[in-house]
Scaffold this motif. Sequence first.
Motif, PDB file in Angstrom:
ATOM      1  N   LEU A 185       0.783  -1.229   0.059  1.00  8.24           N
ATOM      2  CA  LEU A 185      -0.116   0.020   0.084  1.00  8.24           C
ATOM      3  C   LEU A 185       0.836   1.268   0.072  1.00  8.24           C
ATOM      4  O   LEU A 185       0.505   2.227  -0.498  1.00  8.24           O
ATOM      5  CB  LEU A 185      -0.979   0.084   1.301  1.00  8.24           C
ATOM      6  CG  LEU A 185      -1.788   1.208   1.422  1.00  8.24           C
ATOM      7  CD1 LEU A 185      -2.816   1.339  -0.043  1.00  8.24           C
ATOM      8  CD2 LEU A 185      -2.555   1.070   2.701  1.00  8.24           C
ATOM      9  N   ASP A 186       2.095   1.143   0.628  1.00  2.55           N
ATOM     10  CA  ASP A 186       2.959   2.154   0.518  1.00  2.55           C
ATOM     11  C   ASP A 186       3.429   2.709  -0.759  1.00  2.55           C
ATOM     12  O   ASP A 186       3.359   3.803  -1.060  1.00  2.55           O
ATOM     13  CB  ASP A 186       4.102   1.815   1.644  1.00  2.55           C
ATOM     14  CG  ASP A 186       5.021   3.206   1.923  1.00  2.55           C
ATOM     15  OD1 ASP A 186       4.712   4.203   2.091  1.00  2.55           O
ATOM     16  OD2 ASP A 186       6.288   2.903   1.444  1.00  2.55           O
ATOM     17  N   ARG A 220      -9.442   2.600  -2.476  1.00  4.34           N
ATOM     18  CA  ARG A 220      -8.719   2.783  -1.092  1.00  4.34           C
ATOM     19  C   ARG A 220      -9.677   2.225   0.075  1.00  4.34           C
ATOM     20  O   ARG A 220      -9.259   1.759   0.950  1.00  4.34           O
ATOM     21  CB  ARG A 220      -8.442   4.433  -0.938  1.00  4.34           C
ATOM     22  CG  ARG A 220      -7.592   4.762  -1.762  1.00  4.34           C
ATOM     23  CD  ARG A 220      -7.123   6.462  -1.354  1.00  4.34           C
ATOM     24  NE  ARG A 220      -6.183   7.101  -2.247  1.00  4.34           N
ATOM     25  CZ  ARG A 220      -5.424   7.938  -2.273  1.00  4.34           C
ATOM     26  NH1 ARG A 220      -5.323   8.320  -1.030  1.00  4.34           N
ATOM     27  NH2 ARG A 220      -4.697   8.582  -2.833  1.00  4.34           N
ATOM     28  N   PRO A 233       1.552   1.037   6.099  1.00  7.03           N
ATOM     29  CA  PRO A 233       1.444   0.905   4.795  1.00  7.03           C
ATOM     30  C   PRO A 233       2.343  -0.195   4.195  1.00  7.03           C
ATOM     31  O   PRO A 233       2.049  -0.785   3.314  1.00  7.03           O
ATOM     32  CB  PRO A 233       1.341   2.417   4.031  1.00  7.03           C
ATOM     33  CG  PRO A 233       0.892   3.083   5.334  1.00  7.03           C
ATOM     34  CD  PRO A 233       1.075   2.621   6.415  1.00  7.03           C
TER      35      PRO A 233
END
Length: 262
Positions: free
Chosen positions: A185-186, A202, A231
């Motif tokens: 996710l980062d 998201r 993340p």
Amino acid sequence: MRKSVRILLLLYLTTCVVSLIISWKLYSLHLVLRVYPLVTTILFIVSCVFLFLVFLRHYMNRSRVSHFQKLHFQIEEAKIKRISQPCLKFTRKELLEATGNFSDRKIIGKGQFGTVYRGILAKGQTVAIKRMEFSEDREYCLKHFLSELQILEGLRHRNLMRILGYFFDGQEMIIVSKFMANFSLDVLLHGPLDCRLDWKQRLNIAVGVAHGLAYLHHECMNTIVHCDLKPGNILVDEHLEAHIADFGVARIMTNNEKEHIK
């Protein structure tokens, strides 16, 4: 070893000085030809005996350390086998072939406890290979490795990372898991513009993470607290489904701890 060499050098220099003094004294007494060879031989024998004892002690210390390390490794390996019985144990050769000898071109991420590589197994399956090497704090690294194996091996949920196998040889620890096409996710949040997520995507990822946490906290036989959710530890597959990963510092709560929280 260095200390022993210094002592030996000092002894040799002392022998030379003593030999010169004795030879001068004997020369003054006209006995040098009869006594000097005997004195020199005795000093040489003493030096050789001392050298032998130094190296013998060094060899015995190394053998003792080597035996202890081997025994320690056998205990660690037995513990790992007991924890991860259903997991496949990979060979080093398989992992080297899958990653091109751990080529830098195969790196897809780095973290506090190691480097993650993209690998292709002999059957053609794409996997993520997390390689952890022992640092100065060996016990802490091993604890991290065992914790991740112990927790993830027994969990089955679509929003948790799935372990496929492992490798351990006493020098490095490797965990093989399912490959996530969209990395973390980062990366999706802070990567190139074409990787940006819309709000619906998201929300779906956030809901997936919530499902995974709900399973860890309420549906497992033992409550598990991740302790490092961020993340970078939320992996995303090709369908933008979230998978919670990196359980190295996670905690399995006891009944007393759960009652205290209530």
